[in-house]
Scaffold this active site. Structure first.
Site, PDB file in Angstrom:
ATOM      1  N   ASN A 211       0.861  -1.183   0.000  1.00 39.55           N
ATOM      2  CA  ASN A 211       0.000   0.000   0.000  1.00 39.55           C
ATOM      3  C   ASN A 211       0.901   1.238   0.000  1.00 39.55           C
ATOM      4  O   ASN A 211       2.107   1.123   0.215  1.00 39.55           O
ATOM      5  CB  ASN A 211      -0.937  -0.029   1.220  1.00 39.55           C
ATOM      6  CG  ASN A 211      -0.139  -0.055   2.508  1.00 39.55           C
ATOM      7  OD1 ASN A 211       0.527   0.913   2.851  1.00 39.55           O
ATOM      8  ND2 ASN A 211      -0.161  -1.183   3.208  1.00 39.55           N
ATOM      9  N   PHE A 324      -3.872   3.057  14.923  1.00 42.83           N
ATOM     10  CA  PHE A 324      -4.359   3.993  13.912  1.00 42.83           C
ATOM     11  C   PHE A 324      -5.469   3.308  13.126  1.00 42.83           C
ATOM     12  O   PHE A 324      -5.437   2.084  12.956  1.00 42.83           O
ATOM     13  CB  PHE A 324      -3.228   4.407  12.960  1.00 42.83           C
ATOM     14  CG  PHE A 324      -2.395   5.534  13.511  1.00 42.83           C
ATOM     15  CD1 PHE A 324      -1.443   5.297  14.489  1.00 42.83           C
ATOM     16  CD2 PHE A 324      -2.577   6.838  13.063  1.00 42.83           C
ATOM     17  CE1 PHE A 324      -0.687   6.334  15.024  1.00 42.83           C
ATOM     18  CE2 PHE A 324      -1.831   7.887  13.584  1.00 42.83           C
ATOM     19  CZ  PHE A 324      -0.880   7.633  14.566  1.00 42.83           C
ATOM     20  N   LYS A 338     -12.538  -0.834  16.298  1.00 42.30           N
ATOM     21  CA  LYS A 338     -11.155  -1.300  16.398  1.00 42.30           C
ATOM     22  C   LYS A 338     -10.587  -1.030  17.790  1.00 42.30           C
ATOM     23  O   LYS A 338      -9.850  -1.842  18.341  1.00 42.30           O
ATOM     24  CB  LYS A 338     -10.283  -0.610  15.332  1.00 42.30           C
ATOM     25  CG  LYS A 338     -10.569  -1.119  13.925  1.00 42.30           C
ATOM     26  CD  LYS A 338      -9.797  -0.377  12.853  1.00 42.30           C
ATOM     27  CE  LYS A 338     -10.346  -0.762  11.478  1.00 42.30           C
ATOM     28  NZ  LYS A 338      -9.752  -0.020  10.380  1.00 42.30           N
TER      29      LYS A 338
HETATM   30  N1  CTP Z   1      -2.885  -3.784  12.384  1.00 42.81           N
HETATM   31  C1  CTP Z   1      -2.032  -4.764  12.819  1.00 42.81           C
HETATM   32  N2  CTP Z   1      -1.968  -5.955  12.149  1.00 42.81           N
HETATM   33  C2  CTP Z   1      -2.720  -6.190  11.067  1.00 42.81           C
HETATM   34  C3  CTP Z   1      -3.596  -5.181  10.596  1.00 42.81           C
HETATM   35  C4  CTP Z   1      -3.660  -3.977  11.279  1.00 42.81           C
HETATM   36  O1  CTP Z   1      -1.335  -4.570  13.805  1.00 42.81           O
HETATM   37  N3  CTP Z   1      -2.621  -7.350  10.434  1.00 42.81           N
HETATM   38  C5  CTP Z   1      -2.950  -2.503  13.118  1.00 42.81           C
HETATM   39  C6  CTP Z   1      -2.490  -1.294  12.343  1.00 42.81           C
HETATM   40  O2  CTP Z   1      -1.116  -1.054  12.552  1.00 42.81           O
HETATM   41  C7  CTP Z   1      -3.353  -0.176  12.924  1.00 42.81           C
HETATM   42  C8  CTP Z   1      -4.617  -0.888  13.344  1.00 42.81           C
HETATM   43  O3  CTP Z   1      -4.301  -2.266  13.445  1.00 42.81           O
HETATM   44  O4  CTP Z   1      -2.788   0.393  14.083  1.00 42.81           O
HETATM   45  C9  CTP Z   1      -5.779  -0.702  12.403  1.00 42.81           C
HETATM   46  O5  CTP Z   1      -5.375  -1.042  11.099  1.00 42.81           O
HETATM   47  P1  CTP Z   1      -6.359  -0.928   9.869  1.00 42.81           P
HETATM   48  O6  CTP Z   1      -5.665  -1.407   8.630  1.00 42.81           O
HETATM   49  O7  CTP Z   1      -6.999   0.439   9.848  1.00 42.81           O
HETATM   50  O8  CTP Z   1      -7.538  -1.899  10.248  1.00 42.81           O
HETATM   51  P2  CTP Z   1      -7.717  -3.452  10.216  1.00 42.81           P
HETATM   52  O9  CTP Z   1      -7.748  -3.934  11.624  1.00 42.81           O
HETATM   53  O10 CTP Z   1      -6.736  -4.101   9.296  1.00 42.81           O
HETATM   54  O11 CTP Z   1      -9.186  -3.578   9.639  1.00 42.81           O
HETATM   55  P3  CTP Z   1      -9.752  -3.240   8.166  1.00 42.81           P
HETATM   56  O12 CTP Z   1      -8.606  -3.457   7.210  1.00 42.81           O
HETATM   57  O13 CTP Z   1     -10.856  -4.228   7.999  1.00 42.81           O
HETATM   58  O14 CTP Z   1     -10.231  -1.825   8.206  1.00 42.81           O
END
Ligand code: CTP
Length: 400
Positions: A211, A324, A338
Site C-alpha cells: 500500500n 491507527f 477497532k
Molecule cells: N494492524 C495490525 N496488524 C494487522 C492489521 C492492522 O497490527 N494485520 C494494526 C495497524 O497497525 C493499525 C490498526 O491495526 O494500528 C488498524 O489497522 P487498519 O488497517 O486500519 O484496520 P484493520 O484492523 O486491518 O481492519 P480493516 O482493514 O478491515 O479496516
C-alpha cells in the site's frame, strides 16, 4: 509543544574550519523553522565564510569582536547568553574545544560560552588525526562531563584528503539535536515500540502486494518520542526516509517479519504505537522464481495475516496501546470498533483519500478516540506536530 523552536533564541557559534560553509545551511534551516538566530563568528571563521552571508540570512548583525561598537551593548555576550534557549557550535575546532574545556575566554565566542546556561550542542569537525589526538579527546570528554552535548562527527573523506572521523554532520541532523535540546524529557525512563510504513507481501522475487504508506507518521512519532527522552525501537516496513537519530531501528519487509519483531520487543515496552499499514493478506504461495505470464486471467490465492495489534491487545498488561485507523467512510463507528476489539487506550482515526491527510502527505487530520468513550477532533496539522500531541495525550493518560 509542537512549535518548540518557533521564536526561540538560538545562538550559532561558527569557528574557522572548512565545514563553516555547512553552518550557512544550518542557519537557513533554523530560520525556516521560525527560530530567532544570532551568529557569533571567530576571526578565523571569517576567513572561510563571509560575515555578510550570516548577517543576511539571520537578519541580525553578526558578532565577531567583544569590543566592537555597533547596535549592541558592551555586555552583549552576557545578554545573548542570558536570552539563549540553546547554543550550537558548528563547526567546533580543536582550538575552541581546548579553550572551553579549560575555561579560557579570550575572544567573543569563548567569553560568551562561559556565560551560557542553556543546552549546548557542540559539533567538532577537524582532520581525523587532530580529532583522535589525545588532548582533543581529553578536552571533548571534559566538555561532555561539563554537560555539553557532543555531536560525534561523521566518518568519510575529509577536505584535507584523509579519510576517517572528522566530518561535520549534516545540517538536518544538527537541527534535529537542537530540536531535541529544547524538549522537556517527559518520556525519560519510558520504553516505546513504534511501527511504521507498509508491509510487502511477496508474490515472487519482483512483485508484491503493498500500500502507499510513506511511513512519515510512525517516523515522526519515533523522532518526537526520542526528543522527549524515550528509549525508542522503530520497526519499519520499506520506506524512503532517513533513520531518526538515536532510535533502535529494525527494518522488516513482510507482515510476518513485522509480527515477529514486534512480539520479540513487546515485553520490554511501556508504550506501543502501531502506525504501520500492515497488509491484511499475503499470497498463499510465494514463487522463488519470477512468474512468467501465461493465461489471460490469473487468480491469486491469499491468506489472512495475523492481526498484530489485536494480539498485543490480548496481552496488554499495563502497557499503553495506541493504534491507527485509516478509513474511507464511517470513521467514528469503524475506529471505535477497532479500539474495543484490539483493547486499545487510544486510536487515531483518519479519513484517507483526501489531499491533506493520510498516505504520503506531510500533514494529517485525525480524531483521537479514547477508551473512556471521549473523542478529540484535531485540526489538520504537520505529522511532526501531531506526533507530539499524541505523545502529550499518552503522557497525560499514564499520569492519570
Ligand atoms: N494492524 C495490525 N496488524 C494487522 C492489521 C492492522 O497490527 N494485520 C494494526 C495497524 O497497525 C493499525 C490498526 O491495526 O494500528 C488498524 O489497522 P487498519 O488497517 O486500519 O484496520 P484493520 O484492523 O486491518 O481492519 P480493516 O482493514 O478491515 O479496516
Amino acid at each position: 509543544m509542537q512549535n518548540r523552536i518557533k521564536n526561540k533564541n538560538i545562538v550559532l557559534g561558527v569557528c574557522g574550519g572548512i565545514a563553516a560553509y555547512k553552518s550557512v545551511e544550518l542557519l537557513r534551516l533554523l530560520k525556516k523553522h521560525g527560530a530567532n538566530v544570532r551568529v557569533i563568528m571567530t576571526s578565523n571563521a571569517r576567513k572561510f565564510v563571509g560575515q555578510l552571508t550570516f548577517e543576511a540570512l539571520s537578519g541580525q548583525p553578526v558578532c565577531t569582536d567583544i569590543f566592537e561598537k555597533n547596535d549592541c551593548a558592551p555586555i552583549r555576550h552576557i545578554d545573548w547568553a542570558r536570552e539563549a534557549d540553546a547554543v550550537v557550535i558548528a563547526p567546533a575546532t580543536a582550538n575552541i574545544t581546548g579553550k572551553l574545556a579549560n575555561g579560557i575566554a579570550d575572544d567573543m565566542l569563548s567569553t560568551f560560552m562561559l556565560a551560557v546556561t542553556s543546552p549546548v550542542i557542540f559539533c567538532p569537525s577537524m582532520n581525523t588525526h587532530m580529532y583522535e589526538n589525545k588532548a582533543v579527546r581529553r578536552n571533548l570528554e571534559r566538555l561532555r562531563t561539563d554537560g555539553y552535548f557532543i555531536m560525534e562527527p561523521e566518518t568519510g573523506k575529509l577536505a584535507c584528503g584523509t579519510a576517517g572521523p572528522g566530518r561535520l554532520p549534516e545540517p538536518t541532523d544538527i537541527l534535529d539535536r537542537v530540536l531535541s535540546s529544547l524538549m522537556p524529557k517527559d518520556l525519560k525512563g519510558k520504553r516505546l515500540l513504534v511501527t511504521a510504513g507498509p508491509t510487502r507481501e511477496l508474490i515472487d522475487p519482483v512483485r508484491f502486494i503493498s500500500n502507499p504508506s510513506s511511513g512519515k507518521m510512525g517516523y515522526s512519532i519515533a523522532r518526537a518520542a526520542e526528543h522527549r527522552g524515550g528509549a525508542v525501537v522503530l520497526i519499519t516496513g520499506p520506506v524512503n526516509l532517513p533513520d531518526p537519530l538515536n532510535v533502535n531501528m529494525i527494518h522488516v519487509r513482510t507482515a510476518e517479519e513485522m509480527a515477529s519483531a514486534v512480539f520479540k520487543h513487546m515485553k520490554r515496552s511501556d508504550i506501543i504505537i502501531k502506525a504501520a499499514a500492515v497488509s491484511d493478506y499475503r499470497p498463499v504461495t510465494s514463487s522463488k522464481r519470477k512468474m512468467k505470464k501465461g493465461k489471460d486471467e490469473m487468480v491469486l490465492a491469499l491468506q489472512k495475516n495475523q492481526d498484530i495489534l489485536k494480539k498485543l491487545g490480548r496481552k496488554k498488561e499495563n502497557r499503553t496501546l495506541v493504534g491507527f485507523a485509516a478509513e474511507t467512510e464511517n470513521l467514528e463507528k469503524n475506529a471505535r470498533k477497532k479500539l474495543a476489539e484490539k483493547n486499545l487506550d487510544i486510536i487515531a482515526g483518519n479519513i484517507i483519500g483526501r489531499p491533506s491527510s493520510g498516505f504520503g502527505t506531510d500533514t494529517n487530520k485525525v480524531t483521537l478516540f479514547y477508551k473512556n468513550g471521549s473523542k478529540e477532533s484535531l485540526p489538520k496539522m504537520e505529522k511532526d506536530a501531531l506526533a507530539h500531541i499524541l505523545l502529550d495525550r499518552i503522557v497525560e493518560l499514564m499520569a492519570s
